[in-house]
Design a protein around this motif. Structure first.
Motif, short mmCIF file in Angstrom:
data_model
loop_
_atom_site.label_atom_id
_atom_site.label_comp_id
_atom_site.label_asym_id
_atom_site.label_seq_id
_atom_site.Cartn_x
_atom_site.Cartn_y
_atom_site.Cartn_z
N GLN A 31 -16.58 4.18 5.72
CA GLN A 31 -17.53 3.94 4.61
C GLN A 31 -17.03 3.25 3.51
O GLN A 31 -18.10 2.46 2.70
CB GLN A 31 -18.03 5.31 4.33
N ASN A 32 -15.94 3.09 2.99
CA ASN A 32 -15.45 2.53 1.94
C ASN A 32 -15.02 1.15 2.14
O ASN A 32 -14.41 0.67 3.38
CB ASN A 32 -14.34 3.17 1.33
N TYR A 33 -15.08 0.22 1.17
CA TYR A 33 -14.43 -1.13 1.10
C TYR A 33 -13.06 -0.74 0.45
O TYR A 33 -12.57 -0.25 -0.70
CB TYR A 33 -15.23 -2.17 0.16
N GLU A 34 -12.14 -1.18 1.08
CA GLU A 34 -10.68 -0.92 0.78
C GLU A 34 -9.99 -2.11 0.93
O GLU A 34 -10.16 -3.14 1.45
CB GLU A 34 -10.09 0.25 1.64
N VAL A 35 -8.44 -2.02 0.30
CA VAL A 35 -7.74 -3.27 0.25
C VAL A 35 -6.30 -2.84 0.27
O VAL A 35 -6.01 -1.84 -0.63
CB VAL A 35 -8.17 -4.31 -0.58
N ASN A 36 -5.20 -3.24 1.15
CA ASN A 36 -4.05 -2.78 0.94
C ASN A 36 -2.99 -4.05 1.28
O ASN A 36 -3.47 -5.11 1.76
CB ASN A 36 -3.65 -1.91 2.20
N ALA A 37 -1.67 -4.16 0.57
CA ALA A 37 -0.87 -5.01 0.89
C ALA A 37 0.09 -4.34 1.69
O ALA A 37 0.79 -3.37 1.60
CB ALA A 37 -0.30 -5.49 -0.72
N ILE A 38 0.38 -5.35 2.86
CA ILE A 38 1.47 -4.72 3.74
C ILE A 38 2.65 -5.88 3.32
O ILE A 38 2.53 -7.07 3.40
CB ILE A 38 1.18 -5.24 5.36
N VAL A 39 3.90 -5.09 2.99
CA VAL A 39 5.21 -5.76 2.88
C VAL A 39 6.34 -5.72 3.94
O VAL A 39 6.51 -4.59 4.30
CB VAL A 39 5.78 -5.43 1.47
N TYR A 40 6.62 -6.99 4.44
CA TYR A 40 7.52 -6.90 5.61
C TYR A 40 8.98 -7.41 4.83
O TYR A 40 9.27 -8.24 4.98
CB TYR A 40 7.14 -7.81 6.68
N ASP A 41 9.57 -6.21 4.35
CA ASP A 41 10.58 -6.52 3.73
C ASP A 41 11.61 -5.40 3.52
O ASP A 41 11.31 -4.18 3.08
CB ASP A 41 10.47 -7.04 2.10
N GLU A 42 12.75 -5.59 3.95
CA GLU A 42 13.83 -4.51 3.97
C GLU A 42 14.39 -3.73 2.57
O GLU A 42 14.05 -2.65 2.30
CB GLU A 42 15.29 -4.91 4.68
N PRO A 43 14.63 -4.74 1.49
CA PRO A 43 14.74 -4.21 0.09
C PRO A 43 13.61 -3.39 -0.37
O PRO A 43 13.82 -2.35 -0.97
CB PRO A 43 15.20 -5.39 -0.43
N PHE A 44 12.46 -3.70 -0.23
CA PHE A 44 11.32 -3.23 -0.62
C PHE A 44 10.80 -1.91 -0.11
O PHE A 44 10.58 -0.82 -0.65
CB PHE A 44 10.10 -4.25 -0.57
N ALA A 45 11.14 -1.87 1.26
CA ALA A 45 10.76 -0.74 2.15
C ALA A 45 11.86 0.37 1.64
O ALA A 45 11.68 1.69 1.54
CB ALA A 45 10.96 -0.80 3.72
#
Length: 470
Positions: free
Chosen positions: A413-427
């Protein structure tokens, strides 16, 4: 006579709705539930279906003209990363759903809680040279909004364009006086599907839950934090509000600007020209920066992109998967993925707020705890105030932060947005943050949860019945 007319009309409307459910029902279980509601609850069942039940992926009620936006123009395709490695299928999935490729050389800054987040936001806004694009689900008047209007006035006086979208229901308390002030100083401001009686049934259940700020097409913010003083002062009933936000600089910021441009076209049928992106060549030459991909989804899309994204991340997990989210109300696919991963040896940990902002939603969330715990999923209850973050991190390799919850409302139902980060230090940074909060939290055990009072079980059963609607 009038009784016969009423029943004839009722029968025709009910027949029309039943045919619509059979032709356009999204899921068999939901279709059956709505058919039962219509047959067993006179008038009320039809009213609820018209309000909450229609499958907008089929009907395309807003009729968004997306064709003009499907081919990403330059600079949005600049420095597109190769879709390869362990998460190649996920990258391809997101690209086909949201049309955003993964991009390199992005600078990220993790922002925890309101004070840190708004300090970073206001710093970026003060440095705006050309334009500010801003949209929020909840925009509540207070110290933050007063500070914003003063800043907007200064920036507009120096030639900066300011555009703002607020959700018509989430920001229902926003006063006409404040909106008039915004317009008087030159802010272009529009509501997303405002409450109107004439389109009550077609719009009330579909909200824009995104939180986006983009400055000059270069610096952007997204995450779970709304514009509300409770993120600075806390809440009288719940105490401190804890949340996570993300500052992005680079091509990923341009992609968020593009998401805003699509929503801007939706609310006012105006197009926005994209600003040219000037990458930090020092980062490029040194080959530093994060690999980021933006995933945006809404009820007008052909597929539930956020649900498919979460589903894929869960299935790709090999060692661990940590999820922080206040509204974990999984559908069958997400539930099956979580249990399968846990039974297969993946360390699955969920963190939810012990305190709830909505009792029925809390009962619904807890109604899934027993079967989750039985499959080996660890559940932590965060005790301090209200935890509102929407985070997933897995295998020291991937993380996602954004606006989407793990429930049908965010997926359908909702309009959503996410950022996917492919990065070891950030994870690893998010993993450490999760473990730190886990040490402050209460971990449930399966045996303990089985002994909960029958009154709690009854509340959870009630909440589970309504979970598809939440």
């Amino acid at each position: 006579m009038w009784t016969a007319i009423f029943f004839s009309l009722y029968f025709l409307i009910a027949l029309f709705i039943i045919i619509s459910i059979l032709l356009h029902g999204a899921k068999p279980s939901k279709s059956l539930a709505w058919l039962l509601a219509i047959f067993t609850i006179p008038v009320g069942g039809m009213f609820l279906y018209l309000l909450l039940g229609r499958n907008r992926r089929k009907n395309k009620l807003l009729k968004l003209k997306r064709k003009a936006f499907l081919n990403l123009p330059e600079p949005l395709m600049q420095h597109m990363a190769t879709m390869s490695g362990k998460y190649r299928k996920l990258m391809t999935l997101v690209y086909r759903n949201s049309h955003f490729p993964p991009t390199e050389y992005n600078e990220l800054r993790l922002l925890k809680d309101g004070k840190t987040t708004f300090e970073s936001i206001f710093d970026a806004l003060e440095n705006a040279q050309h334009r500010i694009n801003l949209q929020y689900y909840i925009f509540e008047e207070g110290e933050l909004t007063n500070r914003l209007i003063l800043l907007f006035e200064r920036k507009i006086a120096h030639g900066v364009e300011v555009r703002m979208i607020y959700d018509g229901i989430g920001s229902f308390s926003l006063s006409k006086a404040y909106l008039k002030k915004l317009m008087a100083i030159g802010v272009e401001v529009y509501p997303f599907l405002p409450f109107k009686f004439g389109r009550f049934f077609s719009s009330l259940n579909y909200r824009n839950h995104r939180k986006i700020i983009v400055v000059d097409g270069k610096v952007a913010f997204t995450g779970g934090i709304n514009v509300s003083d409770k993120y600075l002062k806390g809440d009288i009933e719940l105490g401190n509000w804890h949340d996570m936000h993300l500052r992005l600089e680079g091509t990923a910021a341009s992609h968020l600007d593009f998401v805003f441009a699509m929503d801007w076209y939706l609310v006012c049928q105006k197009t926005i020209s994209l600003l040219p992106l000037e990458l930090d060549m020092d980062r490029v030459e040194k080959n530093v920066g994060k690999l980021v991909q933006i995933v945006a989804g809404g009820p007008d899309d052909d597929f539930p992109s956020l649900e498919q994204t979460y589903f894929t991340i869960i299935n790709k997990a090999k060692d661990y998967l940590y999820i922080t989210n206040p509204y974990i109300i999984p559908g069958q696919a997400i539930m099956q993925a979580l249990q399968t991963a846990a039974l297969g040896g993946v360390d699955i940990r969920l963190m939810v707020s012990e305190n709830a902002d909505n009792k029925i939603v809390s009962w619904s969330v807890r109604s899934y705890f027993e079967s989750m715990l039985k499959s080996g999923i660890k559940i932590y209850l965060f005790p301090d105030g209200f935890l509102h973050s929407k985070i997933i991190v897995s295998d020291d390799a991937i993380a996602t932060i954004g606006t989407a919850n793990l429930d049908d409302r965010s997926f359908e139902q909702n309009y959503e947005v996410n950022a996917i980060v492919y990065d070891e230090p950030f994870a690893k940074l998010l993993k450490e943050d999760f473990l730190k909060d886990a040490n402050l939290s209460r971990m449930l055990s399966y045996e303990e949860y089985l002994k909960r009072p029958w009154a709690e079980k009854l509340k959870e059963g009630f909440g589970k019945v309504f979970s598809p609607l939440l």
